[in-house]
Design an enzyme around this catalytic site. Structure first.
Site, PDB file in Angstrom:
ATOM      1  N   ASP A 138     -14.089  33.500  95.039  1.00 54.23           N
ATOM      2  CA  ASP A 138     -13.431  34.574  94.305  1.00 54.23           C
ATOM      3  C   ASP A 138     -11.991  34.767  94.776  1.00 54.23           C
ATOM      4  OD1 ASP A 138     -13.708  36.463  92.403  1.00 54.23           O
ATOM      5  OD2 ASP A 138     -14.593  38.008  93.669  1.00 54.23           O
ATOM      6  N   CYS A 192     -32.029  32.261  77.498  1.00 56.74           N
ATOM      7  CA  CYS A 192     -32.046  33.658  77.052  1.00 56.74           C
ATOM      8  C   CYS A 192     -32.941  33.808  75.821  1.00 56.74           C
ATOM      9  CB  CYS A 192     -30.632  34.135  76.710  1.00 56.74           C
ATOM     10  SG  CYS A 192     -29.673  34.631  78.158  1.00 56.74           S
ATOM     11  N   CYS A 198     -30.483  42.976  78.032  1.00 57.73           N
ATOM     12  CA  CYS A 198     -29.277  43.426  78.737  1.00 57.73           C
ATOM     13  C   CYS A 198     -28.315  44.134  77.788  1.00 57.73           C
ATOM     14  CB  CYS A 198     -28.579  42.265  79.438  1.00 57.73           C
ATOM     15  SG  CYS A 198     -28.204  40.878  78.363  1.00 57.73           S
ATOM     16  N   CYS A 218     -17.103  48.385  80.854  1.00 56.82           N
ATOM     17  CA  CYS A 218     -18.085  48.063  81.893  1.00 56.82           C
ATOM     18  C   CYS A 218     -17.928  49.036  83.077  1.00 56.82           C
ATOM     19  CB  CYS A 218     -17.862  46.615  82.339  1.00 56.82           C
ATOM     20  SG  CYS A 218     -18.970  46.093  83.642  1.00 56.82           S
TER      21      CYS A 218
HETATM   22  S1  SF4 Z   1     -31.610  40.228  79.765  1.00 57.55           S
HETATM   23 FE1  SF4 Z   1     -29.767  39.296  78.878  1.00 57.55          FE
HETATM   24  S2  SF4 Z   1     -29.199  37.675  80.306  1.00 57.55           S
HETATM   25 FE2  SF4 Z   1     -31.357  38.217  80.752  1.00 57.55          FE
HETATM   26  S3  SF4 Z   1     -32.573  36.779  79.485  1.00 57.55           S
HETATM   27 FE3  SF4 Z   1     -32.292  38.660  78.285  1.00 57.55          FE
HETATM   28  S4  SF4 Z   1     -30.461  38.214  77.051  1.00 57.55           S
HETATM   29 FE4  SF4 Z   1     -30.471  36.709  78.702  1.00 57.55          FE
END
Ligand code: SF4
Length: 349
Positions: A138, A192, A198, A218
């Site tokens: 980073d 995913c 998420c 965010c």
């Molecule tokens: S929570 Fe988000 S990052 Fe995790 S598998 Fe589901 S879509 Fe993908």
């Protein structure tokens, strides 16, 4: 070097990485055209907010060999940091301060960079003709997530973080740029699927589309990078999250495979995983400087820390202790007073 010598070197590299405390290592080439285009779009839309440094050195980001002349391969490593299984309970307790789990212990940058530099030295010592082995954590314009995906460490999830099928997403990444023509790994495939957990869980709707984050919304950006006032629209959505946010990771189904870290550096310090908002709000500046020495929390600065906690207190339950703590902090700065006023108005309404 012959192919079989290079293969042996890679096996050795994996062993050294394990000894140095890394949980995975992958190797990739330096082609980054597509991810660089995605970064360009992110910047064009202004989604990076005040993180001006992301605009700098775009060509070096896009082409690792421009950052370090002679770079031919990138070694990507993973270091797990997860130590606390009680994150969800902490988050639900509105009197407690929620600090992103990665920041509860010692800051990872120096320790991880030192170990990566050791790994780079070991590698270079094996190949006489090699003159390059630079370690990054980073610390430079490096596209760490696309490189990690290409190196097979994991795929970039819809929340934009890297996920590994066997280890979830609670880990740090680091890179070594090398001139040794090591064999490359297969890029990670995306798993995913149809999940959108998420996106739904993000408290501020910062994941504006799959794989697209508006950093300005965010909570991690608002509580750490933003040095000014927190957007009024976002404040009620932040709850008790005072330094970063883990919600998108906490709901990710792949994190049931998250590995616990054995690294003592990542263990919570000063009971930061169990502290109340009111308690942390009363830290003096000296307390803050003392207790955040060697911690990522320093990055928020004392004023930012108080500002974030004021918002958390405003989102929590009304108690005489909270009102008194807020009143007591008046006069530190105009910025903090404005957030205290907001919190008191919300609590007394
Ligand atoms: S929570 Fe988000 S990052 Fe995790 S598998 Fe589901 S879509 Fe993908």
């Amino acid at each position: 070097m012959t192919d079989s010598q290079l293969q042996r070197l890679v096996a050795q590299l994996h062993e050294w990485a394990r000894e140095l405390g890394f949980q995975a290592l992958g190797i990739t080439d330096t082609q980054l055209d597509l991810p660089a285009d995605r970064l360009g779009a992110f910047l064009e839309q202004g989604r990076h907010g005040s993180m001006q440094w992301l605009e700098n050195h775009q060509e070096k980001r896009r082409h690792p060999a421009l950052l370090e002349l002679g770079t031919f391969r990138v070694i990507s490593v993973r270091m797990d940091y997860w130590t606390d299984s009680d994150a969800k309970a902490n988050l639900q307790n509105q009197e407690r301060a929620y600090i992103s789990r990665y920041a509860l212990g010692r800051d990872y940058h120096k320790m991880m960079r030192r170990r990566l530099a050791q790994l780079a030295d070991k590698l270079r010592a094996e190949v006489e003709s090699s003159t390059l082995g630079r370690a990054f954590v980073d610390s430079a314009p490096v596209m760490e997530k696309p490189l990690a995906e290409k190196a097979g460490i994991g795929w970039q999830g819809k929340h934009t973080l890297i996920i590994n099928k066997k280890a979830g997403s609670y880990f740090f990444l680091g890179e070594i740029y090398t001139d040794i023509p090591l064999p490359i790994d297969t890029p990670a495939s995306n798993h995913c699927g149809t999940c959108t957990a998420c996106i739904t869980a993000c408290p501020t709707a910062a994941i504006v589309a799959p794989y697209e984050l508006d950093a300005r919304r965010c909570i991690t950006y608002q509580t750490i990078e933003n040095k000014g006032a927190i957007d009024l629209e976002l404040r009620p959505m932040m709850g008790n999250r005072v330094f970063g946010c883990d919600d998108c990771q906490l709901v990710c189904p792949w994190n049931k495979f998250a590995q616990f870290s054995e690294n003592d550096d990542f263990k919570p310090r000063h009971s930061l995983d169990q502290s109340s908002l009111a308690e942390l709000f009363l830290w003096s500046e000296n307390d803050f400087l003392d207790r955040t020495q060697g911690s990522a929390i320093r990055r928020a600065g004392y004023e930012g820390w108080l500002r974030n906690i004021a918002v958390g207190l405003g989102n929590g339950p009304f108690t005489p202790t909270v009102i008194q703590a807020l009143e007591q902090r008046r006069g530190f700065s105009a910025l903090l007073d404005e957030h205290i006023d907001w919190a008191l108005k919300r609590l007394l309404e």
